[in-house]
Design an enzyme around this catalytic site. Structure first.
Site, PDB file in Angstrom:
ATOM      1  N   SER A  14       0.848  -1.234  -0.005  1.00  0.00           N
ATOM      2  CA  SER A  14      -0.052  -0.102   0.032  1.00  0.00           C
ATOM      3  C   SER A  14       0.842   1.284   0.099  1.00  0.00           C
ATOM      4  CB  SER A  14      -0.836  -0.008   1.155  1.00  0.00           C
ATOM      5  OG  SER A  14      -0.412   0.046   2.342  1.00  0.00           O
ATOM      6  N   TYR A 151      16.714   3.137  12.587  1.00  0.00           N
ATOM      7  CA  TYR A 151      16.329   3.160  11.229  1.00  0.00           C
ATOM      8  C   TYR A 151      17.434   2.588  10.460  1.00  0.00           C
ATOM      9  CZ  TYR A 151      14.504   3.577   6.422  1.00  0.00           C
ATOM     10  OH  TYR A 151      14.004   3.549   5.019  1.00  0.00           O
TER      11      TYR A 151
END
Length: 244
Positions: A14, A151
């Protein structure tokens, strides 16, 4: 297993990058499992678009921070020829201020959950004549980034995992590779203000961000028979920003 029919699973379908990967694979005739977390509307719109390529499109909802979903997701996949892990999120802030829950979520989404899935799915991929495992990492996994320490760490872990797994399963013909984009024009990177974007562009020799569709093009190449002898590699897509 139908040797003439190929199925690919795209996690994070998505998102901007996942969407373009799905489109690129559908154009090549891959039937698709489309994983998403919350944005069901985006998946339904993508599914309608992909049906024009006359491929099967199977949406799969799963929260990659919920370990109870692992078994359900593992058992939802039958034939699997290509696994593309494009799901991800980021956290921007000082490392010492990063909440424990954010650290756990980053690890689960980028590393832990896909590793657990692959433990179950590697035999399926090895049954394929063209098994492919492809992770979408990041330039920060190679060079690190201040304010995105956690991250950077999980993206680096993806690269290390793929290098090791590539060696372990190479004899079966299943390849394992990484696509490492620099800055991509996605919603996730809209957290940077215009001054920050200008500073980043000044460091990129091509002086532009990558398009999500360009990531999809690299994935399609790695998923193709033309890339059957490429494994354990990190394919950089960064406009010359980082070279080594």
């Amino acid at each position: 297993m139908d040797k003439d029919t190929k199925y690919a699973l795209v996690t994070g379908a998505s998102g901007d990058i996942g969407r373009e990967i799905a489109i690129a694979l559908a154009k090549e005739g891959f039937h698709l499992y489309l994983h998403y977390y919350r944005n069901e509307q985006a998946i339904q719109l993508l599914r309608e678009e992909l049906l024009s390529f006359h491929v099967d499109v199977i949406p799969i909802q799963a929260d990659f921070t919920n370990s109870d979903m692992i078994t359900r997701l593992q058992e939802s996949i039958f034939q699997l020829d290509v696994f593309v892990h494009a799901a991800g999120n980021s956290y921007y802030g000082l490392f010492q201020d990063t909440p424990d829950q954010e650290l756990k979520n980053l690890w689960d989404i980028h590393v832990h959950f896909p590793m657990q899935l692959l433990q179950k799915w590697i035999p399926k991929l090895q049954q394929s004549e063209s098994g492919r495992i492809i992770f979408i990492s990041s330039i920060w996994g190679e060079v690190g980034a201040a304010m995105e320490v956690a991250y950077s760490a999980v993206k680096g872990a993806q690269i290390a995992f793929c290098k090791a797994l590539a060696q372990e399963i190479a004899l079966s013909g299943t390849t394992v590779n990484v696509v490492s984009p620099g800055m991509v024009d996605t919603k996730m990177n809209h957290l940077f203000d215009e001054e920050e974007k200008t500073a980043i562009l000044a460091d990129i020799p091509m002086h532009r961000f990558a398009k999500p569709s360009e990531v999809g093009d690299v994935v399609v190449f790695l998923a193709s028979d033309r890339a059957s002898y490429i494994t354990g590699q990190t394919m950089r897509l960064n406009g010359g920003w980082f070279m080594r």
